[in-house]
Design a protein around this motif. Structure first.
Motif, PDB file in Angstrom:
ATOM      1  N   ASP A  76       0.822  -1.095   0.080  1.00 26.07           N
ATOM      2  CA  ASP A  76      -0.097  -0.098  -0.045  1.00 26.07           C
ATOM      3  C   ASP A  76       0.959   1.205  -0.207  1.00 26.07           C
ATOM      4  O   ASP A  76       0.514   2.243  -0.743  1.00 26.07           O
ATOM      5  CB  ASP A  76      -0.930   0.186   1.134  1.00 26.07           C
ATOM      6  CG  ASP A  76      -1.859  -1.247   1.091  1.00 26.07           C
ATOM      7  OD1 ASP A  76      -2.383  -1.366   0.058  1.00 26.07           O
ATOM      8  OD2 ASP A  76      -2.323  -1.788   2.378  1.00 26.07           O
ATOM      9  N   VAL A  77       1.727   1.339   0.855  1.00 24.85           N
ATOM     10  CA  VAL A  77       2.721   2.612   0.952  1.00 24.85           C
ATOM     11  C   VAL A  77       3.518   2.617  -0.448  1.00 24.85           C
ATOM     12  O   VAL A  77       3.472   3.853  -1.033  1.00 24.85           O
ATOM     13  CB  VAL A  77       3.896   2.168   1.853  1.00 24.85           C
ATOM     14  CG1 VAL A  77       4.950   3.232   1.817  1.00 24.85           C
ATOM     15  CG2 VAL A  77       3.208   2.160   3.421  1.00 24.85           C
ATOM     16  N   THR A  78       3.900   1.633  -0.959  1.00 25.55           N
ATOM     17  CA  THR A  78       4.771   1.768  -2.383  1.00 25.55           C
ATOM     18  C   THR A  78       3.873   2.256  -3.469  1.00 25.55           C
ATOM     19  O   THR A  78       4.065   3.054  -4.149  1.00 25.55           O
ATOM     20  CB  THR A  78       5.274   0.426  -2.785  1.00 25.55           C
ATOM     21  OG1 THR A  78       4.342  -0.567  -3.025  1.00 25.55           O
ATOM     22  CG2 THR A  78       6.320   0.071  -1.771  1.00 25.55           C
ATOM     23  N   LEU A  79       2.617   1.693  -3.577  1.00 25.71           N
ATOM     24  CA  LEU A  79       1.605   2.434  -4.476  1.00 25.71           C
ATOM     25  C   LEU A  79       1.437   3.879  -4.295  1.00 25.71           C
ATOM     26  O   LEU A  79       1.141   4.567  -5.122  1.00 25.71           O
ATOM     27  CB  LEU A  79       0.423   1.520  -4.445  1.00 25.71           C
ATOM     28  CG  LEU A  79      -0.774   1.883  -5.448  1.00 25.71           C
ATOM     29  CD1 LEU A  79      -0.239   1.641  -6.963  1.00 25.71           C
ATOM     30  CD2 LEU A  79      -1.915   1.057  -5.322  1.00 25.71           C
ATOM     31  N   ALA A  80       1.085   4.098  -2.965  1.00 23.51           N
ATOM     32  CA  ALA A  80       0.667   5.581  -2.699  1.00 23.51           C
ATOM     33  C   ALA A  80       1.962   6.575  -3.243  1.00 23.51           C
ATOM     34  O   ALA A  80       1.611   7.496  -3.746  1.00 23.51           O
ATOM     35  CB  ALA A  80       0.562   5.744  -1.347  1.00 23.51           C
ATOM     36  N   ASP A 262      10.113   4.962  11.099  1.00 26.29           N
ATOM     37  CA  ASP A 262      10.174   5.063   9.548  1.00 26.29           C
ATOM     38  C   ASP A 262       8.447   4.523   9.314  1.00 26.29           C
ATOM     39  O   ASP A 262       8.124   5.006   8.117  1.00 26.29           O
ATOM     40  CB  ASP A 262      10.872   3.896   9.242  1.00 26.29           C
ATOM     41  CG  ASP A 262      12.626   4.622   9.030  1.00 26.29           C
ATOM     42  OD1 ASP A 262      12.612   5.597   9.508  1.00 26.29           O
ATOM     43  OD2 ASP A 262      13.115   3.681   8.167  1.00 26.29           O
ATOM     44  N   GLU A 263       7.979   3.794   9.959  1.00 31.26           N
ATOM     45  CA  GLU A 263       6.486   3.553   9.557  1.00 31.26           C
ATOM     46  C   GLU A 263       5.565   4.830   9.615  1.00 31.26           C
ATOM     47  O   GLU A 263       4.913   4.889   8.513  1.00 31.26           O
ATOM     48  CB  GLU A 263       6.047   2.408  10.440  1.00 31.26           C
ATOM     49  CG  GLU A 263       4.777   1.953   9.722  1.00 31.26           C
ATOM     50  CD  GLU A 263       3.987   0.731  10.703  1.00 31.26           C
ATOM     51  OE1 GLU A 263       3.060  -0.184  10.032  1.00 31.26           O
ATOM     52  OE2 GLU A 263       4.314   0.578  12.038  1.00 31.26           O
ATOM     53  N   ALA A 264       5.633   5.297  10.655  1.00 26.38           N
ATOM     54  CA  ALA A 264       4.975   6.728  10.664  1.00 26.38           C
ATOM     55  C   ALA A 264       5.406   7.471   9.401  1.00 26.38           C
ATOM     56  O   ALA A 264       4.554   8.227   8.968  1.00 26.38           O
ATOM     57  CB  ALA A 264       5.140   7.314  12.010  1.00 26.38           C
ATOM     58  N   TYR A 265       6.671   7.782   9.168  1.00 26.64           N
ATOM     59  CA  TYR A 265       7.093   8.603   7.985  1.00 26.64           C
ATOM     60  C   TYR A 265       6.630   8.040   6.663  1.00 26.64           C
ATOM     61  O   TYR A 265       5.770   8.978   6.045  1.00 26.64           O
ATOM     62  CB  TYR A 265       8.650   8.572   8.341  1.00 26.64           C
ATOM     63  CG  TYR A 265       9.151   9.399   7.091  1.00 26.64           C
ATOM     64  CD1 TYR A 265       9.318  10.818   7.382  1.00 26.64           C
ATOM     65  CD2 TYR A 265       9.829   8.736   5.954  1.00 26.64           C
ATOM     66  CE1 TYR A 265       9.936  11.775   6.299  1.00 26.64           C
ATOM     67  CE2 TYR A 265      10.252   9.805   4.967  1.00 26.64           C
ATOM     68  CZ  TYR A 265      10.480  10.760   5.312  1.00 26.64           C
ATOM     69  OH  TYR A 265      11.207  11.632   4.112  1.00 26.64           O
ATOM     70  N   LEU A 266       6.522   6.750   6.595  1.00 26.86           N
ATOM     71  CA  LEU A 266       6.247   6.268   5.378  1.00 26.86           C
ATOM     72  C   LEU A 266       4.655   6.389   5.162  1.00 26.86           C
ATOM     73  O   LEU A 266       4.340   6.384   3.899  1.00 26.86           O
ATOM     74  CB  LEU A 266       6.536   4.813   5.162  1.00 26.86           C
ATOM     75  CG  LEU A 266       8.286   4.468   5.233  1.00 26.86           C
ATOM     76  CD1 LEU A 266       8.391   3.016   5.187  1.00 26.86           C
ATOM     77  CD2 LEU A 266       8.786   5.008   3.687  1.00 26.86           C
ATOM     78  N   ASN A 267       4.004   6.422   6.114  1.00 27.06           N
ATOM     79  CA  ASN A 267       2.430   6.500   6.086  1.00 27.06           C
ATOM     80  C   ASN A 267       2.058   7.954   5.935  1.00 27.06           C
ATOM     81  O   ASN A 267       0.784   8.241   5.827  1.00 27.06           O
ATOM     82  CB  ASN A 267       1.899   5.719   7.066  1.00 27.06           C
ATOM     83  CG  ASN A 267       2.007   4.211   6.770  1.00 27.06           C
ATOM     84  OD1 ASN A 267       0.942   3.683   5.888  1.00 27.06           O
ATOM     85  ND2 ASN A 267       2.881   3.337   7.221  1.00 27.06           N
ATOM     86  N   SER A 268       2.932   8.880   6.486  1.00 22.20           N
ATOM     87  CA  SER A 268       2.370  10.243   6.511  1.00 22.20           C
ATOM     88  C   SER A 268       2.413  10.834   5.228  1.00 22.20           C
ATOM     89  O   SER A 268       3.068  10.758   4.238  1.00 22.20           O
ATOM     90  CB  SER A 268       3.157  10.894   7.690  1.00 22.20           C
ATOM     91  OG  SER A 268       4.615  11.375   7.021  1.00 22.20           O
ATOM     92  N   GLU A 269       1.468  11.860   4.861  1.00 17.99           N
ATOM     93  CA  GLU A 269       1.404  12.791   3.590  1.00 17.99           C
ATOM     94  C   GLU A 269       2.683  13.345   3.557  1.00 17.99           C
ATOM     95  O   GLU A 269       3.228  13.586   2.441  1.00 17.99           O
ATOM     96  CB  GLU A 269       0.386  13.771   3.793  1.00 17.99           C
ATOM     97  CG  GLU A 269      -1.062  13.086   3.434  1.00 17.99           C
ATOM     98  CD  GLU A 269      -1.082  12.445   2.259  1.00 17.99           C
ATOM     99  OE1 GLU A 269      -0.737  13.025   1.227  1.00 17.99           O
ATOM    100  OE2 GLU A 269      -2.102  11.372   2.252  1.00 17.99           O
ATOM    101  N   SER A 270       3.266  14.008   4.767  1.00 17.37           N
ATOM    102  CA  SER A 270       4.495  14.733   4.473  1.00 17.37           C
ATOM    103  C   SER A 270       5.838  13.910   4.173  1.00 17.37           C
ATOM    104  O   SER A 270       6.404  14.237   3.356  1.00 17.37           O
ATOM    105  CB  SER A 270       4.704  15.537   5.857  1.00 17.37           C
ATOM    106  OG  SER A 270       5.033  14.633   7.055  1.00 17.37           O
ATOM    107  N   GLY A 271       5.771  12.611   4.856  1.00 14.07           N
ATOM    108  CA  GLY A 271       6.825  11.873   4.656  1.00 14.07           C
ATOM    109  C   GLY A 271       6.931  11.320   3.145  1.00 14.07           C
ATOM    110  O   GLY A 271       7.879  11.438   2.519  1.00 14.07           O
ATOM    111  N   GLN A 272       5.550  11.096   2.738  1.00 18.43           N
ATOM    112  CA  GLN A 272       5.584  10.494   1.276  1.00 18.43           C
ATOM    113  C   GLN A 272       6.003  11.499   0.300  1.00 18.43           C
ATOM    114  O   GLN A 272       6.502  11.403  -0.663  1.00 18.43           O
ATOM    115  CB  GLN A 272       4.268   9.985   0.919  1.00 18.43           C
ATOM    116  CG  GLN A 272       3.896   8.563   1.670  1.00 18.43           C
ATOM    117  CD  GLN A 272       2.454   8.306   1.372  1.00 18.43           C
ATOM    118  OE1 GLN A 272       1.756   8.920   0.460  1.00 18.43           O
ATOM    119  NE2 GLN A 272       2.142   7.074   2.160  1.00 18.43           N
ATOM    120  N   ASP A 273       5.391  12.857   0.482  1.00 17.23           N
ATOM    121  CA  ASP A 273       5.700  13.988  -0.217  1.00 17.23           C
ATOM    122  C   ASP A 273       7.305  14.405  -0.125  1.00 17.23           C
ATOM    123  O   ASP A 273       7.716  14.731  -1.187  1.00 17.23           O
ATOM    124  CB  ASP A 273       5.022  15.298   0.167  1.00 17.23           C
ATOM    125  CG  ASP A 273       3.410  15.251  -0.213  1.00 17.23           C
ATOM    126  OD1 ASP A 273       3.050  14.214  -0.826  1.00 17.23           O
ATOM    127  OD2 ASP A 273       2.699  15.897   0.604  1.00 17.23           O
TER     128      ASP A 273
END
Length: 295
Positions: A76-80, A262-273
């Motif tokens: 899910d994270v990689t697709l986002a 890292d999990e919190a970062y990877l799932n956050s909008e700011s982290g993904q951006d």
């Protein structure tokens, strides 16, 4: 009838420097790339969202749901991240289109991912993943117990190893045969017995490897210098989807999903951006370099 492109390329250089260290990854100087075509433009970027939800019925190949954290999954994270990256590239890199190897939760085999990349005539292949550490094995009262290891942190960049070059050769040869007319022997651009093909094959492999490492270095620099993230660097690994894609290819481990931070970062909008922005900056620099070298 000899392959015309092979002849033209061989005439442009008499010696290809193929020696390249297994243990150090110096930055690549595109000005010395004798295989950069005049007027070359980076047009197509393949974005590969690692793993997926399930295997489509009746389709062969190995499927994996990937790593998981306490509340999220790699698929899910990689697709986002991949979807956001597609939007950002097509917005910020003029004239560049993005092809996704998957845009739904459905998994795709690594063979199909490479096939999509090659059939789309990609110039660059970027595979997005999340890292994870296996459980540690400890002993208590004579019994083996598995303890989660959540100590992993930060990014890692992978390029394919030298032990996969034979597989890469078959992909490049197929690409040459598809791009060029087949001669009376049925061979065309990829005749393995043609010395011209051997020389060109080695040159192409060296070019793709150097460009892969250089792109990985550019991405790593953005993660570390701009975002301040920890990095385990750029290393080689026998990643099938990379060596079967006939183009510069990098696998990006965006973080350790089984590490709570890292999990919190990877799932956050700011982290993904932030991840997407770093990848776009690296691609922008890479695009400028290869295109300047082609002028």
């Amino acid at each position: 009838m000899k392959n015309k492109i092979l002849k033209r390329l061989i005439c442009t250089f008499s010696l290809v420097l193929i020696s390249f260290s297994l243990f150090s990854f110096p930055l690549y100087n595109f000005k010395n790339d004798t295989l950069t075509s005049s007027g070359y433009k980076l047009r197509t970027v393949i974005i590969d969202a690692g793993h997926g939800e399930y295997a489509p019925p009746g389709v062969g190949g190995h499927y994996s749901r990937g790593a998981s954290g306490s509340y999220s999954n790699e698929r899910d994270v990689t697709l986002a991240i991949a979807l956001k990256l597609q939007t950002a590239i097509e917005k910020d890199l003029e004239g560049v289109k993005v092809v996704l190897t998957r845009n739904t939760s459905e998994d795709v085999s690594w063979e199909k991912r490479s096939e999509i990349a090659n059939e789309s005539h990609g110039d660059v292949f970027i595979s997005i993943h999340c890292n994870s550490l296996p459980d540690k094995v400890e002993y208590s009262h004579g019994r083996r117990i598995h303890v989660p290891d959540r100590s992993g942190k930060g990014v890692l960049l992978l390029v394919y190893g030298f032990h996969r070059t034979k597989e890469e050769e078959s992909v490049i040869r197929k690409k040459l045969n598809e791009d060029e007319a087949v001669d009376e022997t049925g061979n065309g651009g990829g005749d393995p017995n043609d010395p011209t093909t051997v020389i060109l094959m080695n040159a192409i492999k060296t070019k793709y490897r150097k460009q892969s490492i250089h792109l990985a270095d550019l991405i790593n620099t953005e993660f570390v210098d701009h975002d301040g993230r920890h990095s385990d660097g750029v290393i080689e690994q026998g990643v099938l989807v990379l060596c079967h894609s006939a183009m510069p290819s990098v696998l990006v481990e965006t973080g350790f999903i089984n590490n709570p931070d890292d999990e919190a970062y990877l799932n956050s909008e700011s982290g993904q951006d932030e991840i997407v922005a770093s990848l776009v900056r690296a691609l922008t620099n890479y695009k400028k370099e290869v295109e300047d070298a082609a002028e």
